[in-house]
Write a protein that holds these residues in place. Structure first.
Motif, mmCIF file in Angstrom:
data_model
loop_
_atom_site.group_PDB
_atom_site.id
_atom_site.type_symbol
_atom_site.label_atom_id
_atom_site.label_comp_id
_atom_site.label_asym_id
_atom_site.label_seq_id
_atom_site.Cartn_x
_atom_site.Cartn_y
_atom_site.Cartn_z
ATOM 1 N N ILE A 144 69.328 73.955 -0.106
ATOM 2 C CA ILE A 144 70.740 73.953 -0.500
ATOM 3 C C ILE A 144 71.271 72.521 -0.515
ATOM 4 C CG2 ILE A 144 73.048 74.659 0.240
ATOM 5 C CD1 ILE A 144 71.760 77.280 1.179
ATOM 6 N N PHE A 145 70.913 71.748 0.499
ATOM 7 C CA PHE A 145 71.343 70.350 0.567
ATOM 8 C C PHE A 145 70.858 69.587 -0.666
ATOM 9 C CE2 PHE A 145 70.509 65.961 2.065
ATOM 10 C CZ PHE A 145 71.819 65.610 2.356
ATOM 11 N N TRP A 146 69.589 69.791 -1.004
ATOM 12 C CA TRP A 146 69.018 69.091 -2.165
ATOM 13 C C TRP A 146 69.723 69.520 -3.449
ATOM 14 C CZ3 TRP A 146 66.571 70.596 -6.674
ATOM 15 C CH2 TRP A 146 65.909 69.597 -7.385
ATOM 16 N N LEU A 147 69.943 70.825 -3.594
ATOM 17 C CA LEU A 147 70.572 71.327 -4.826
ATOM 18 C C LEU A 147 71.974 70.756 -4.986
ATOM 19 C CD1 LEU A 147 69.527 75.076 -5.015
ATOM 20 C CD2 LEU A 147 69.051 73.295 -6.687
ATOM 21 N N VAL A 148 72.760 70.784 -3.903
ATOM 22 C CA VAL A 148 74.134 70.289 -3.982
ATOM 23 C C VAL A 148 74.123 68.808 -4.346
ATOM 24 C CG1 VAL A 148 76.194 69.794 -2.627
ATOM 25 C CG2 VAL A 148 75.074 72.014 -2.429
ATOM 26 N N ILE B 24 62.959 63.975 -7.593
ATOM 27 C CA ILE B 24 61.600 64.537 -7.560
ATOM 28 C C ILE B 24 60.942 64.301 -6.203
ATOM 29 C CG2 ILE B 24 59.269 64.387 -8.507
ATOM 30 C CD1 ILE B 24 60.410 63.859 -11.200
ATOM 31 N N ILE B 25 61.118 63.080 -5.683
ATOM 32 C CA ILE B 25 60.484 62.770 -4.398
ATOM 33 C C ILE B 25 60.976 63.714 -3.310
ATOM 34 C CG2 ILE B 25 60.492 61.095 -2.504
ATOM 35 C CD1 ILE B 25 60.062 58.936 -4.439
ATOM 36 N N LEU B 26 62.290 63.974 -3.313
ATOM 37 C CA LEU B 26 62.869 64.782 -2.236
ATOM 38 C C LEU B 26 62.852 66.270 -2.564
ATOM 39 C CD1 LEU B 26 65.943 62.574 -1.342
ATOM 40 C CD2 LEU B 26 63.746 62.674 -0.206
ATOM 41 N N SER B 27 62.220 66.641 -3.666
ATOM 42 C CA SER B 27 62.300 68.020 -4.140
ATOM 43 C C SER B 27 61.881 69.044 -3.082
ATOM 44 C CB SER B 27 61.409 68.194 -5.362
ATOM 45 O OG SER B 27 61.240 69.551 -5.637
ATOM 46 N N PRO B 28 62.726 70.063 -2.842
ATOM 47 C CA PRO B 28 62.343 71.110 -1.889
ATOM 48 C C PRO B 28 61.142 71.909 -2.383
ATOM 49 C CG PRO B 28 64.347 71.726 -3.035
ATOM 50 C CD PRO B 28 64.042 70.321 -3.435
ATOM 51 N N GLY B 29 60.916 71.899 -3.701
ATOM 52 C CA GLY B 29 59.736 72.581 -4.225
ATOM 53 C C GLY B 29 58.479 71.972 -3.625
#
Lengths: 229, 182
Positions: A144-148, B24-29
Protein backbone atom coordinates in the motif's frame (compact mmCIF):
# COMPACT_ATOMS: atom_id res chain seq x y z
CA UNK A 1 -16.70 -7.71 -16.25
CA UNK A 2 -17.93 -7.98 -19.85
CA UNK A 3 -16.95 -11.57 -20.42
CA UNK A 4 -18.54 -12.77 -17.20
CA UNK A 5 -21.70 -10.89 -17.95
CA UNK A 6 -21.90 -12.28 -21.45
CA UNK A 7 -21.53 -15.82 -20.21
CA UNK A 8 -23.97 -15.37 -17.35
CA UNK A 9 -26.55 -14.02 -19.76
CA UNK A 10 -25.89 -16.23 -22.75
CA UNK A 11 -24.96 -19.68 -21.47
CA UNK A 12 -28.31 -20.55 -19.82
CA UNK A 13 -30.18 -19.53 -22.92
CA UNK A 14 -28.04 -21.79 -25.03
CA UNK A 15 -29.09 -24.58 -22.75
CA UNK A 16 -25.51 -25.70 -22.13
CA UNK A 17 -25.57 -28.95 -20.17
CA UNK A 18 -24.26 -29.07 -16.60
CA UNK A 19 -21.37 -31.49 -16.19
CA UNK A 20 -21.95 -32.92 -12.76
CA UNK A 21 -18.51 -34.48 -12.31
CA UNK A 22 -16.96 -31.02 -12.49
CA UNK A 23 -19.06 -29.74 -9.59
CA UNK A 24 -17.01 -31.53 -7.01
CA UNK A 25 -13.63 -30.95 -8.63
CA UNK A 26 -11.08 -28.28 -9.07
CA UNK A 27 -10.73 -24.52 -9.23
CA UNK A 28 -11.35 -24.25 -5.51
CA UNK A 29 -8.02 -22.75 -4.68
CA UNK A 30 -5.36 -25.35 -4.41
CA UNK A 31 -6.03 -27.92 -7.11
CA UNK A 32 -3.94 -27.57 -10.25
CA UNK A 33 -6.35 -29.22 -12.62
CA UNK A 34 -9.27 -27.16 -13.88
CA UNK A 35 -12.63 -28.58 -14.96
CA UNK A 36 -15.57 -26.47 -16.04
CA UNK A 37 -19.09 -27.43 -15.09
CA UNK A 38 -21.05 -25.40 -17.60
CA UNK A 39 -18.79 -23.67 -20.09
CA UNK A 40 -16.84 -25.52 -22.79
CA UNK A 41 -13.38 -26.83 -21.96
CA UNK A 42 -10.34 -24.84 -23.07
CA UNK A 43 -7.56 -26.66 -24.91
CA UNK A 44 -3.87 -25.68 -25.07
CA UNK A 45 -4.39 -25.08 -28.79
CA UNK A 46 -7.07 -22.45 -28.10
CA UNK A 47 -4.75 -20.68 -25.67
CA UNK A 48 -1.90 -20.76 -28.13
CA UNK A 49 -3.92 -19.37 -31.03
CA UNK A 50 -5.46 -16.58 -28.94
CA UNK A 51 -2.07 -15.61 -27.50
CA UNK A 52 -0.41 -15.55 -30.88
CA UNK A 53 -3.26 -13.56 -32.41
CA UNK A 54 -3.08 -10.81 -29.79
CA UNK A 55 0.73 -10.72 -30.02
CA UNK A 56 0.80 -10.34 -33.78
CA UNK A 57 -1.54 -7.33 -33.87
CA UNK A 58 0.82 -4.94 -32.00
CA UNK A 59 3.84 -6.44 -33.78
CA UNK A 60 2.46 -5.30 -37.14
CA UNK A 61 2.67 -1.72 -35.90
CA UNK A 62 6.19 -2.30 -34.57
CA UNK A 63 7.26 -3.55 -37.99
CA UNK A 64 5.88 -0.44 -39.64
CA UNK A 65 7.28 2.04 -37.11
CA UNK A 66 10.30 0.56 -35.28
CA UNK A 67 11.05 3.20 -32.63
CA UNK A 68 12.22 2.38 -29.12
CA UNK A 69 8.96 3.53 -27.54
CA UNK A 70 6.94 1.31 -29.87
CA UNK A 71 9.31 -1.54 -29.11
CA UNK A 72 8.78 -1.23 -25.34
CA UNK A 73 5.04 -0.89 -25.97
CA UNK A 74 4.97 -4.07 -28.02
CA UNK A 75 7.06 -5.95 -25.44
CA UNK A 76 4.45 -4.89 -22.89
CA UNK A 77 1.59 -6.00 -25.13
CA UNK A 78 3.25 -9.36 -25.83
CA UNK A 79 3.48 -9.82 -22.07
CA UNK A 80 -0.19 -8.90 -21.69
CA UNK A 81 -1.32 -11.31 -24.42
CA UNK A 82 0.57 -14.27 -23.02
CA UNK A 83 -0.43 -13.47 -19.46
CA UNK A 84 -4.11 -13.08 -20.31
CA UNK A 85 -4.53 -16.04 -22.66
CA UNK A 86 -1.64 -18.35 -21.78
CA UNK A 87 -1.82 -21.92 -20.46
CA UNK A 88 -1.00 -22.51 -16.79
CA UNK A 89 0.14 -18.94 -16.18
CA UNK A 90 1.71 -18.20 -12.82
CA UNK A 91 0.72 -15.01 -10.98
CA UNK A 92 4.26 -13.74 -10.95
CA UNK A 93 4.25 -13.49 -14.75
CA UNK A 94 2.41 -10.18 -14.30
CA UNK A 95 5.81 -8.60 -13.65
CA UNK A 96 6.62 -9.36 -17.31
CA UNK A 97 4.01 -6.71 -18.07
CA UNK A 98 4.56 -4.29 -15.19
CA UNK A 99 8.32 -3.86 -15.52
CA UNK A 100 8.52 -2.98 -19.23
CA UNK A 101 5.41 -0.84 -18.84
CA UNK A 102 7.03 1.17 -16.03
CA UNK A 103 9.72 2.29 -18.47
CA UNK A 104 7.15 4.11 -20.61
CA UNK A 105 4.40 4.79 -18.07
CA UNK A 106 5.63 8.35 -17.60
CA UNK A 107 5.59 9.22 -21.27
CA UNK A 108 2.32 11.08 -20.86
CA UNK A 109 -0.93 10.99 -18.91
CA UNK A 110 -2.58 8.57 -21.31
CA UNK A 111 0.10 5.96 -20.65
CA UNK A 112 -0.11 6.63 -16.94
CA UNK A 113 -3.90 6.24 -17.00
CA UNK A 114 -3.60 2.73 -18.42
CA UNK A 115 -0.77 1.92 -16.00
CA UNK A 116 -2.74 2.75 -12.83
CA UNK A 117 -5.18 -0.21 -12.70
CA UNK A 118 -2.37 -2.55 -13.73
CA UNK A 119 -0.17 -1.42 -10.85
CA UNK A 120 -2.96 -2.01 -8.34
CA UNK A 121 -4.28 -5.28 -9.82
CA UNK A 122 -0.87 -6.80 -10.48
CA UNK A 123 0.37 -6.35 -6.95
CA UNK A 124 -2.88 -7.24 -5.19
CA UNK A 125 -2.98 -10.47 -7.20
CA UNK A 126 0.39 -11.46 -5.76
CA UNK A 127 -0.97 -11.38 -2.20
CA UNK A 128 -2.18 -15.02 -2.09
CA UNK A 129 1.39 -16.19 -2.79
CA UNK A 130 2.26 -15.25 0.78
CA UNK A 131 -0.37 -16.92 2.90
CA UNK A 132 0.96 -17.21 6.45
CA UNK A 133 -0.32 -14.65 8.96
CA UNK A 134 3.22 -13.64 9.86
CA UNK A 135 3.82 -12.33 6.34
CA UNK A 136 0.53 -10.45 6.19
CA UNK A 137 1.59 -7.10 7.75
CA UNK A 138 4.72 -6.65 5.68
CA UNK A 139 3.17 -7.47 2.33
CA UNK A 140 0.08 -5.31 2.90
CA UNK A 141 1.74 -2.31 4.50
CA UNK A 142 4.64 -2.26 2.08
CA UNK A 143 2.48 -2.69 -1.01
CA UNK A 144 0.00 0.00 0.00
CA UNK A 145 2.85 2.37 0.86
CA UNK A 146 4.50 1.69 -2.49
CA UNK A 147 1.25 2.11 -4.43
CA UNK A 148 0.38 5.41 -2.76
CA UNK A 149 3.88 6.79 -3.21
CA UNK A 150 4.25 5.63 -6.83
CA UNK A 151 0.82 6.83 -7.90
CA UNK A 152 1.34 10.26 -6.31
CA UNK A 153 4.85 10.77 -7.71
CA UNK A 154 3.93 9.48 -11.17
CA UNK A 155 0.83 11.66 -11.11
CA UNK A 156 2.95 14.78 -10.58
CA UNK A 157 5.55 13.84 -13.17
CA UNK A 158 3.44 12.56 -16.06
CA UNK A 159 3.20 15.33 -18.66
CA UNK A 160 -0.10 16.18 -20.33
CA UNK A 161 -0.78 14.40 -23.57
CA UNK A 162 -1.25 16.17 -26.88
CA UNK A 163 -4.24 13.97 -27.58
CA UNK A 164 -7.50 13.97 -25.61
CA UNK A 165 -7.78 11.34 -22.91
CA UNK A 166 -10.33 8.59 -22.96
CA UNK A 167 -12.99 9.71 -20.54
CA UNK A 168 -14.21 6.25 -19.66
CA UNK A 169 -10.74 4.99 -18.82
CA UNK A 170 -10.20 7.74 -16.23
CA UNK A 171 -13.42 6.97 -14.39
CA UNK A 172 -12.72 3.28 -14.61
CA UNK A 173 -9.29 3.51 -12.98
CA UNK A 174 -10.47 5.78 -10.15
CA UNK A 175 -13.42 3.54 -9.31
CA UNK A 176 -11.24 0.48 -9.64
CA UNK A 177 -8.61 1.70 -7.19
CA UNK A 178 -11.34 2.65 -4.72
CA UNK A 179 -12.82 -0.87 -4.79
CA UNK A 180 -9.45 -2.40 -3.85
CA UNK A 181 -9.67 -1.03 -0.28
CA UNK A 182 -12.80 -2.93 0.87
CA UNK A 183 -11.61 -5.98 -1.08
CA UNK A 184 -8.26 -6.22 0.71
CA UNK A 185 -10.01 -5.59 4.04
CA UNK A 186 -12.55 -8.34 3.36
CA UNK A 187 -10.08 -10.93 2.10
CA UNK A 188 -7.54 -10.47 4.83
CA UNK A 189 -9.65 -9.63 7.90
CA UNK A 190 -13.43 -9.91 7.61
CA UNK A 191 -13.64 -13.19 5.77
CA UNK A 192 -12.04 -15.17 8.57
CA UNK A 193 -14.13 -13.29 11.14
CA UNK A 194 -17.39 -14.16 9.37
CA UNK A 195 -16.79 -17.63 7.98
CA UNK A 196 -13.83 -18.85 10.01
CA UNK A 197 -12.08 -21.62 8.15
CA UNK A 198 -14.89 -22.48 5.73
CA UNK A 199 -15.27 -21.21 2.15
CA UNK A 200 -11.54 -20.61 1.92
CA UNK A 201 -11.73 -20.40 -1.85
CA UNK A 202 -13.94 -17.26 -1.70
CA UNK A 203 -11.23 -14.64 -0.97
CA UNK A 204 -8.97 -16.23 -3.59
CA UNK A 205 -11.75 -16.16 -6.15
CA UNK A 206 -12.61 -12.53 -5.40
CA UNK A 207 -8.97 -11.47 -5.50
CA UNK A 208 -8.25 -13.06 -8.83
CA UNK A 209 -11.51 -11.99 -10.44
CA UNK A 210 -10.99 -8.42 -9.23
CA UNK A 211 -7.42 -8.42 -10.50
CA UNK A 212 -8.47 -9.98 -13.79
CA UNK A 213 -10.91 -7.14 -14.40
CA UNK A 214 -8.13 -4.64 -13.71
CA UNK A 215 -5.58 -6.34 -15.92
CA UNK A 216 -8.04 -6.77 -18.80
CA UNK A 217 -9.18 -3.14 -18.38
CA UNK A 218 -5.66 -1.76 -18.44
CA UNK A 219 -4.83 -3.97 -21.41
CA UNK A 220 -7.75 -2.55 -23.41
CA UNK A 221 -6.79 0.97 -22.30
CA UNK A 222 -3.18 0.51 -23.35
CA UNK A 223 -4.22 -0.96 -26.71
CA UNK A 224 -6.11 2.27 -27.38
CA UNK A 225 -3.09 4.37 -26.35
CA UNK A 226 -0.63 2.21 -28.32
CA UNK A 227 -2.54 2.35 -31.57
CA UNK A 228 -3.59 5.98 -31.05
CA UNK A 229 -0.05 7.39 -30.74
CA UNK B 1 22.62 -1.04 -11.39
CA UNK B 2 21.06 -1.73 -14.76
CA UNK B 3 18.35 0.77 -14.01
CA UNK B 4 21.07 3.36 -13.75
CA UNK B 5 21.85 2.84 -17.43
CA UNK B 6 18.17 3.42 -18.15
CA UNK B 7 18.35 6.74 -16.36
CA UNK B 8 21.44 7.65 -18.36
CA UNK B 9 19.81 6.75 -21.64
CA UNK B 10 16.69 8.80 -20.99
CA UNK B 11 16.89 11.89 -23.08
CA UNK B 12 13.59 13.60 -22.43
CA UNK B 13 13.20 13.79 -18.68
CA UNK B 14 15.76 12.68 -16.13
CA UNK B 15 13.35 13.19 -13.25
CA UNK B 16 10.75 10.91 -14.81
CA UNK B 17 13.36 8.25 -15.53
CA UNK B 18 14.60 8.42 -11.95
CA UNK B 19 11.08 8.00 -10.62
CA UNK B 20 10.44 4.99 -12.88
CA UNK B 21 13.74 3.39 -11.90
CA UNK B 22 13.12 3.85 -8.18
CA UNK B 23 9.61 2.47 -8.47
CA UNK B 24 10.97 -0.71 -10.06
CA UNK B 25 13.72 -1.13 -7.48
CA UNK B 26 11.29 -0.75 -4.59
CA UNK B 27 8.53 -2.74 -6.28
CA UNK B 28 6.50 -4.86 -3.83
CA UNK B 29 6.17 -7.39 -6.64
CA UNK B 30 9.88 -8.08 -6.42
CA UNK B 31 9.68 -8.08 -2.64
CA UNK B 32 6.91 -10.68 -2.62
CA UNK B 33 8.06 -13.07 -5.32
CA UNK B 34 11.79 -12.77 -5.00
CA UNK B 35 12.94 -11.77 -1.57
CA UNK B 36 10.31 -13.94 0.10
CA UNK B 37 9.02 -16.36 -2.53
CA UNK B 38 11.68 -17.99 -4.75
CA UNK B 39 13.57 -18.19 -8.04
CA UNK B 40 15.96 -15.23 -8.43
CA UNK B 41 13.45 -13.10 -10.33
CA UNK B 42 15.06 -9.82 -9.28
CA UNK B 43 18.34 -10.64 -10.95
CA UNK B 44 16.60 -11.87 -14.12
CA UNK B 45 14.46 -8.73 -14.40
CA UNK B 46 17.64 -6.69 -14.03
CA UNK B 47 19.03 -8.46 -17.09
CA UNK B 48 15.77 -7.86 -18.96
CA UNK B 49 15.82 -4.12 -18.22
CA UNK B 50 19.45 -3.89 -19.30
CA UNK B 51 18.60 -5.63 -22.56
CA UNK B 52 15.63 -3.34 -23.17
CA UNK B 53 17.78 -0.27 -22.54
CA UNK B 54 20.58 -1.50 -24.81
CA UNK B 55 17.99 -1.70 -27.60
CA UNK B 56 17.64 2.08 -27.39
CA UNK B 57 20.86 2.86 -29.19
CA UNK B 58 21.75 1.54 -32.64
CA UNK B 59 25.30 0.62 -31.67
CA UNK B 60 24.24 -1.76 -28.89
CA UNK B 61 21.40 -3.55 -30.69
CA UNK B 62 23.49 -6.70 -31.15
CA UNK B 63 24.39 -6.79 -27.46
CA UNK B 64 20.72 -6.36 -26.57
CA UNK B 65 19.67 -9.32 -28.73
CA UNK B 66 22.41 -11.62 -27.43
CA UNK B 67 21.71 -10.67 -23.84
CA UNK B 68 18.06 -11.53 -24.36
CA UNK B 69 19.04 -14.90 -25.85
CA UNK B 70 21.08 -15.55 -22.71
CA UNK B 71 18.13 -14.50 -20.57
CA UNK B 72 15.89 -16.99 -22.41
CA UNK B 73 18.27 -19.75 -21.45
CA UNK B 74 18.23 -18.66 -17.82
CA UNK B 75 14.45 -18.72 -17.63
CA UNK B 76 12.10 -19.56 -20.48
CA UNK B 77 9.26 -17.41 -19.12
CA UNK B 78 10.80 -14.63 -21.22
CA UNK B 79 9.81 -16.56 -24.33
CA UNK B 80 6.55 -14.65 -23.94
CA UNK B 81 8.36 -11.45 -24.93
CA UNK B 82 10.48 -12.99 -27.68
CA UNK B 83 8.14 -12.13 -30.61
CA UNK B 84 8.59 -8.40 -29.96
CA UNK B 85 12.39 -8.82 -29.89
CA UNK B 86 12.27 -10.85 -33.08
CA UNK B 87 10.34 -8.22 -35.03
CA UNK B 88 12.31 -5.30 -33.62
CA UNK B 89 15.74 -6.79 -34.30
CA UNK B 90 14.67 -8.02 -37.72
CA UNK B 91 13.48 -4.57 -38.70
CA UNK B 92 16.19 -2.47 -37.04
CA UNK B 93 19.24 -4.70 -37.32
CA UNK B 94 18.78 -7.21 -40.12
CA UNK B 95 16.92 -5.13 -42.69
CA UNK B 96 17.93 -1.81 -44.17
CA UNK B 97 16.10 1.14 -42.54
CA UNK B 98 15.21 2.67 -45.90
CA UNK B 99 14.15 -0.38 -47.82
CA UNK B 100 12.76 -3.43 -46.03
CA UNK B 101 13.59 -5.67 -48.98
CA UNK B 102 17.30 -5.05 -48.60
CA UNK B 103 18.83 -7.53 -46.20
CA UNK B 104 21.98 -6.68 -44.25
CA UNK B 105 23.65 -10.09 -44.42
CA UNK B 106 26.64 -9.24 -42.23
CA UNK B 107 24.36 -8.22 -39.35
CA UNK B 108 22.14 -11.29 -39.80
CA UNK B 109 25.21 -13.48 -39.61
CA UNK B 110 26.48 -11.83 -36.43
CA UNK B 111 23.12 -11.98 -34.65
CA UNK B 112 22.25 -15.50 -35.86
CA UNK B 113 25.69 -16.90 -35.06
CA UNK B 114 25.65 -15.30 -31.63
CA UNK B 115 22.23 -16.67 -30.76
CA UNK B 116 23.14 -20.18 -31.94
CA UNK B 117 26.32 -20.03 -29.83
CA UNK B 118 24.39 -18.95 -26.72
CA UNK B 119 21.80 -21.72 -27.12
CA UNK B 120 24.45 -24.34 -27.90
CA UNK B 121 26.28 -23.44 -24.71
CA UNK B 122 23.06 -23.73 -22.69
CA UNK B 123 21.48 -26.82 -24.25
CA UNK B 124 24.56 -28.65 -25.58
CA UNK B 125 25.22 -30.62 -22.39
CA UNK B 126 21.57 -31.80 -22.22
CA UNK B 127 21.62 -32.88 -25.86
CA UNK B 128 24.86 -34.78 -25.34
CA UNK B 129 23.29 -36.69 -22.43
CA UNK B 130 20.04 -37.37 -24.31
CA UNK B 131 17.92 -35.48 -21.82
CA UNK B 132 16.09 -33.18 -24.25
CA UNK B 133 12.60 -34.84 -24.00
CA UNK B 134 12.80 -34.67 -20.22
CA UNK B 135 13.85 -31.01 -20.46
CA UNK B 136 10.96 -30.12 -22.77
CA UNK B 137 8.32 -31.78 -20.62
CA UNK B 138 9.58 -29.78 -17.64
CA UNK B 139 9.67 -26.52 -19.56
CA UNK B 140 6.25 -26.79 -21.20
CA UNK B 141 3.86 -28.38 -18.72
CA UNK B 142 0.83 -28.90 -20.94
CA UNK B 143 -0.06 -31.95 -18.88
CA UNK B 144 -0.89 -29.59 -16.02
CA UNK B 145 -4.19 -27.71 -15.86
CA UNK B 146 -5.35 -24.53 -17.54
CA UNK B 147 -5.24 -22.43 -14.39
CA UNK B 148 -2.45 -22.31 -11.88
CA UNK B 149 -3.23 -23.14 -8.25
CA UNK B 150 -4.32 -19.63 -7.27
CA UNK B 151 -5.68 -18.55 -10.69
CA UNK B 152 -3.47 -15.92 -12.22
CA UNK B 153 -5.78 -12.94 -12.86
CA UNK B 154 -6.30 -13.45 -16.57
CA UNK B 155 -9.17 -14.14 -18.95
CA UNK B 156 -9.38 -17.74 -17.74
CA UNK B 157 -9.93 -16.56 -14.19
CA UNK B 158 -12.98 -14.62 -15.35
CA UNK B 159 -14.01 -17.69 -17.30
CA UNK B 160 -13.73 -19.93 -14.24
CA UNK B 161 -15.55 -17.35 -12.13
CA UNK B 162 -18.42 -17.31 -14.63
CA UNK B 163 -18.45 -21.10 -14.58
CA UNK B 164 -18.67 -21.21 -10.79
CA UNK B 165 -21.58 -18.77 -10.80
CA UNK B 166 -23.41 -20.69 -13.50
CA UNK B 167 -23.37 -23.80 -11.31
CA UNK B 168 -25.52 -22.05 -8.74
CA UNK B 169 -27.94 -20.58 -11.24
CA UNK B 170 -31.61 -21.08 -10.58
CA UNK B 171 -33.41 -23.24 -13.13
CA UNK B 172 -32.59 -21.27 -16.28
CA UNK B 173 -34.98 -18.98 -17.96
CA UNK B 174 -36.31 -21.52 -20.47
CA UNK B 175 -36.01 -19.39 -23.58
CA UNK B 176 -34.58 -22.25 -25.61
CA UNK B 177 -37.65 -24.31 -24.79
CA UNK B 178 -39.92 -21.69 -26.24
CA UNK B 179 -37.68 -21.44 -29.27
CA UNK B 180 -37.41 -25.15 -29.93
CA UNK B 181 -40.97 -25.91 -28.84
CA UNK B 182 -39.95 -28.69 -26.42
Amino acid sequence: MNKTLIYVLVAPRLGLPLKTEALSSATRGLVGDTAFAVLPEITPRTCFILTLFFQVIPLLKLFKKPTWDTFIGSVTLCGYASFLFGWHVHEKAILLVIIPFTLIALKDRRHFGAFKPLAVAGHVSLFPLLFTPAEFPIKTVYTIFWLVLTLIVFDRLAPASSKPRVFFLDRFSTLYIAVSIPLIAYCSIFHSLIFGKSYEFLPLMFTSSYSAVGVVGSWLGFLVVYFGS
Amino acid sequence: MHLYSFVDSATTSKRAAHAAAISIILSPGLLIIDHIHFQYNGFLYGVLVLSLVLARSKSTLLASGLLFAGLLCLKHIYLYLAPAYFVFLLREYCLSPRNIFKIRFMNCLKLGGGIVAVFAAAFGPFAALGQIPQLLSRLFPFSRGLCHAYWAPNVWALYSFADRILIYRKPPFPLHRYLTGK
